[in-house]
Design a protein around this motif. Structure first.
Motif, PDB file in Angstrom:
ATOM      1  N   ALA A  11       0.645  -0.683   0.011  1.00  0.00           N
ATOM      2  CA  ALA A  11      -0.087  -0.160  -0.189  1.00  0.00           C
ATOM      3  C   ALA A  11       0.698   1.106  -0.273  1.00  0.00           C
ATOM      4  CB  ALA A  11      -0.815   0.214   1.343  1.00  0.00           C
ATOM      5  N   ARG A  12       0.446   2.427  -0.243  1.00  0.00           N
ATOM      6  CA  ARG A  12       0.966   3.748  -0.634  1.00  0.00           C
ATOM      7  C   ARG A  12       1.062   4.467   1.095  1.00  0.00           C
ATOM      8  NH1 ARG A  12      -1.937   5.294  -5.319  1.00  0.00           N
ATOM      9  NH2 ARG A  12      -2.866   6.523  -4.108  1.00  0.00           N
ATOM     10  N   THR A  13       0.117   4.049   2.172  1.00  0.00           N
ATOM     11  CA  THR A  13       0.336   4.076   3.407  1.00  0.00           C
ATOM     12  C   THR A  13      -0.051   3.212   3.993  1.00  0.00           C
ATOM     13  OG1 THR A  13      -1.319   6.035   2.733  1.00  0.00           O
ATOM     14  CG2 THR A  13      -1.041   5.394   4.558  1.00  0.00           C
ATOM     15  N   VAL A  14       1.301   3.436   4.929  1.00  0.00           N
ATOM     16  CA  VAL A  14       0.679   2.315   6.191  1.00  0.00           C
ATOM     17  C   VAL A  14       1.441   2.531   7.490  1.00  0.00           C
ATOM     18  CG1 VAL A  14       2.223   0.406   6.804  1.00  0.00           C
ATOM     19  CG2 VAL A  14       2.457   0.981   4.070  1.00  0.00           C
ATOM     20  N   ASN A  15       0.625   2.705   8.659  1.00  0.00           N
ATOM     21  CA  ASN A  15       0.671   2.725  10.247  1.00  0.00           C
ATOM     22  C   ASN A  15       2.169   1.535  10.592  1.00  0.00           C
ATOM     23  OD1 ASN A  15      -0.192   4.414  12.660  1.00  0.00           O
ATOM     24  ND2 ASN A  15      -0.944   2.257  13.137  1.00  0.00           N
ATOM     25  N   ILE A  16       3.056   2.001  10.887  1.00  0.00           N
ATOM     26  CA  ILE A  16       3.412   0.634  12.184  1.00  0.00           C
ATOM     27  C   ILE A  16       3.707   1.420  13.718  1.00  0.00           C
ATOM     28  CG2 ILE A  16       6.009   0.870  12.875  1.00  0.00           C
ATOM     29  CD1 ILE A  16       7.092   2.005   9.762  1.00  0.00           C
ATOM     30  N   ASP A  17       3.176   0.245  14.517  1.00  0.00           N
ATOM     31  CA  ASP A  17       2.381   0.377  15.682  1.00  0.00           C
ATOM     32  C   ASP A  17       3.906   0.288  16.773  1.00  0.00           C
ATOM     33  OD1 ASP A  17       1.338   0.379  18.186  1.00  0.00           O
ATOM     34  OD2 ASP A  17       0.067  -1.891  17.433  1.00  0.00           O
ATOM     35  N   ALA A  18       4.093   1.520  16.949  1.00  0.00           N
ATOM     36  CA  ALA A  18       5.144   1.694  17.717  1.00  0.00           C
ATOM     37  C   ALA A  18       4.470   0.961  19.885  1.00  0.00           C
ATOM     38  CB  ALA A  18       5.940   3.033  17.729  1.00  0.00           C
ATOM     39  N   THR A  19       3.761   1.091  19.837  1.00  0.00           N
ATOM     40  CA  THR A  19       3.301   0.572  20.984  1.00  0.00           C
ATOM     41  C   THR A  19       4.077  -1.072  21.788  1.00  0.00           C
ATOM     42  OG1 THR A  19       1.501  -1.092  21.036  1.00  0.00           O
ATOM     43  CG2 THR A  19       0.712   1.271  21.029  1.00  0.00           C
ATOM     44  N   ASN A  20       4.930  -1.479  21.024  1.00  0.00           N
ATOM     45  CA  ASN A  20       5.147  -2.761  22.373  1.00  0.00           C
ATOM     46  C   ASN A  20       6.271  -2.994  21.793  1.00  0.00           C
ATOM     47  OD1 ASN A  20       2.823  -4.071  23.329  1.00  0.00           O
ATOM     48  ND2 ASN A  20       3.138  -5.333  20.231  1.00  0.00           N
ATOM     49  N   LEU A  21       7.243  -1.574  20.930  1.00  0.00           N
ATOM     50  CA  LEU A  21       8.119  -1.023  20.959  1.00  0.00           C
ATOM     51  C   LEU A  21       9.240  -0.510  22.509  1.00  0.00           C
ATOM     52  CD1 LEU A  21       9.159  -0.135  17.416  1.00  0.00           C
ATOM     53  CD2 LEU A  21       9.458  -2.652  18.488  1.00  0.00           C
ATOM     54  N   VAL A  22       9.874  -0.492  22.835  1.00  0.00           N
ATOM     55  CA  VAL A  22      10.891   0.182  23.917  1.00  0.00           C
ATOM     56  C   VAL A  22      11.082   1.736  23.964  1.00  0.00           C
ATOM     57  CG1 VAL A  22      11.681  -1.479  25.889  1.00  0.00           C
ATOM     58  CG2 VAL A  22      12.918  -0.730  23.776  1.00  0.00           C
ATOM     59  N   PRO A  23      11.372   2.394  24.088  1.00  0.00           N
ATOM     60  CA  PRO A  23      11.719   3.926  23.514  1.00  0.00           C
ATOM     61  C   PRO A  23      13.236   4.217  23.443  1.00  0.00           C
ATOM     62  CG  PRO A  23      10.993   4.102  26.145  1.00  0.00           C
ATOM     63  CD  PRO A  23      10.600   2.698  25.352  1.00  0.00           C
ATOM     64  N   GLY A  24      13.825   4.607  22.311  1.00  0.00           N
ATOM     65  CA  GLY A  24      14.484   4.191  21.902  1.00  0.00           C
ATOM     66  C   GLY A  24      14.926   4.801  20.384  1.00  0.00           C
ATOM     67  N   MET A  25      16.187   4.914  19.778  1.00  0.00           N
ATOM     68  CA  MET A  25      16.159   5.030  18.189  1.00  0.00           C
ATOM     69  C   MET A  25      16.122   3.646  17.124  1.00  0.00           C
ATOM     70  SD  MET A  25      18.372   6.746  15.737  1.00  0.00           S
ATOM     71  CE  MET A  25      19.752   7.340  17.590  1.00  0.00           C
ATOM     72  N   TYR A  26      15.103   3.446  16.899  1.00  0.00           N
ATOM     73  CA  TYR A  26      15.592   2.280  15.093  1.00  0.00           C
ATOM     74  C   TYR A  26      16.001   3.025  14.024  1.00  0.00           C
ATOM     75  CZ  TYR A  26      13.262   0.363  19.169  1.00  0.00           C
ATOM     76  OH  TYR A  26      12.065   0.217  20.679  1.00  0.00           O
ATOM     77  N   ILE A  27      15.607   1.823  13.153  1.00  0.00           N
ATOM     78  CA  ILE A  27      15.793   1.907  11.957  1.00  0.00           C
ATOM     79  C   ILE A  27      15.346   1.094  11.202  1.00  0.00           C
ATOM     80  CG2 ILE A  27      17.971   1.497   9.940  1.00  0.00           C
ATOM     81  CD1 ILE A  27      18.528   3.334  11.829  1.00  0.00           C
ATOM     82  N   THR A  28      14.614   1.745   9.785  1.00  0.00           N
ATOM     83  CA  THR A  28      13.443   0.598   9.185  1.00  0.00           C
ATOM     84  C   THR A  28      13.864   1.084   7.796  1.00  0.00           C
ATOM     85  OG1 THR A  28      11.129   0.913   8.671  1.00  0.00           O
ATOM     86  CG2 THR A  28      11.798   2.873   8.846  1.00  0.00           C
ATOM     87  N   LYS A  29      13.586  -0.155   7.366  1.00  0.00           N
ATOM     88  CA  LYS A  29      13.800  -0.474   5.669  1.00  0.00           C
ATOM     89  C   LYS A  29      13.068  -0.325   4.463  1.00  0.00           C
ATOM     90  CE  LYS A  29      16.936  -3.706   4.573  1.00  0.00           C
ATOM     91  NZ  LYS A  29      17.343  -4.651   3.729  1.00  0.00           N
ATOM     92  N   ILE A  30      12.247   0.399   4.553  1.00  0.00           N
ATOM     93  CA  ILE A  30      11.242   0.460   3.213  1.00  0.00           C
ATOM     94  C   ILE A  30      11.835   0.388   1.855  1.00  0.00           C
ATOM     95  CG2 ILE A  30       9.404   2.272   3.037  1.00  0.00           C
ATOM     96  CD1 ILE A  30       9.964   4.106   5.380  1.00  0.00           C
ATOM     97  N   SER A  31      11.068  -0.613   1.286  1.00  0.00           N
ATOM     98  CA  SER A  31      10.975  -1.233   0.443  1.00  0.00           C
ATOM     99  C   SER A  31       9.868  -1.369  -0.921  1.00  0.00           C
ATOM    100  CB  SER A  31      11.313  -2.585  -0.295  1.00  0.00           C
ATOM    101  OG  SER A  31      12.425  -3.158   0.991  1.00  0.00           O
ATOM    102  N   THR A  32       9.703  -0.921  -2.426  1.00  0.00           N
ATOM    103  CA  THR A  32       9.042  -0.918  -3.212  1.00  0.00           C
ATOM    104  C   THR A  32       9.709  -1.307  -4.461  1.00  0.00           C
ATOM    105  OG1 THR A  32      10.196   1.011  -4.176  1.00  0.00           O
ATOM    106  CG2 THR A  32       8.580   1.538  -2.710  1.00  0.00           C
ATOM    107  N   ALA A  33       9.213  -2.166  -5.364  1.00  0.00           N
ATOM    108  CA  ALA A  33       9.152  -2.532  -7.031  1.00  0.00           C
ATOM    109  C   ALA A  33      10.177  -1.933  -6.608  1.00  0.00           C
ATOM    110  CB  ALA A  33       7.954  -2.578  -7.655  1.00  0.00           C
ATOM    111  N   TYR A  34      10.639  -0.756  -6.918  1.00  0.00           N
ATOM    112  CA  TYR A  34      11.931   0.101  -7.953  1.00  0.00           C
ATOM    113  C   TYR A  34      13.548  -0.115  -6.628  1.00  0.00           C
ATOM    114  CZ  TYR A  34       7.747   1.369 -10.489  1.00  0.00           C
ATOM    115  OH  TYR A  34       7.411   1.048 -10.985  1.00  0.00           O
TER     116      TYR A  34
END
Length: 105
Positions: free
Chosen positions: A72-95
């Motif tokens: 989808a073009r819009t996505v919600n990432i639920d962070a309620t179960n993550l501890v406070p801090g910094m994270y890295i996200t990898k976002i992939s499309t067909a390209y």
């Protein structure tokens, strides 16, 4: 090729220079937005044209803590179960794939 100038020998090996930059194979997703960042409970990820095929979230130790496959073009990432801090996200499309920093308060 070996050339001599006066009493000094200059040796030139065959080599070529190419116009490259130090980088990885990442690219920019058109109008990628991630907000709010920092966040308390979730991030909204959106693109203008490219469907997001997968989102991976890693902690700073490199452990994958979440994977989504929304297509989808819009996505919600639920962070309620993550501890406070910094994270890295990898976002992939067909390209291709991009990485971004996420902060959870």
């Amino acid at each position: 090729m070996e050339e001599t100038y006066g009493t000094t020998d200059v040796v030139v090996d065959n080599f070529s220079l190419t116009n490259t930059t130090l980088s990885n194979n990442e690219f920019e997703i058109e109008d990628l937005a991630i907000y709010p960042n920092p966040s308390v409970d979730s991030w909204l990820v959106s693109t203008k044209t490219d469907a997001i095929q997968s989102i991976e979230v890693f902690n700073l130790l490199g452990t994958k803590v979440m994977q989504l496959n929304p297509d989808a073009r819009t996505v919600n990432i639920d962070a309620t179960n993550l501890v406070p801090g910094m994270y890295i996200t990898k976002i992939s499309t067909a390209y291709g794939t991009v990485s971004r920093k996420l902060i959870k308060r």
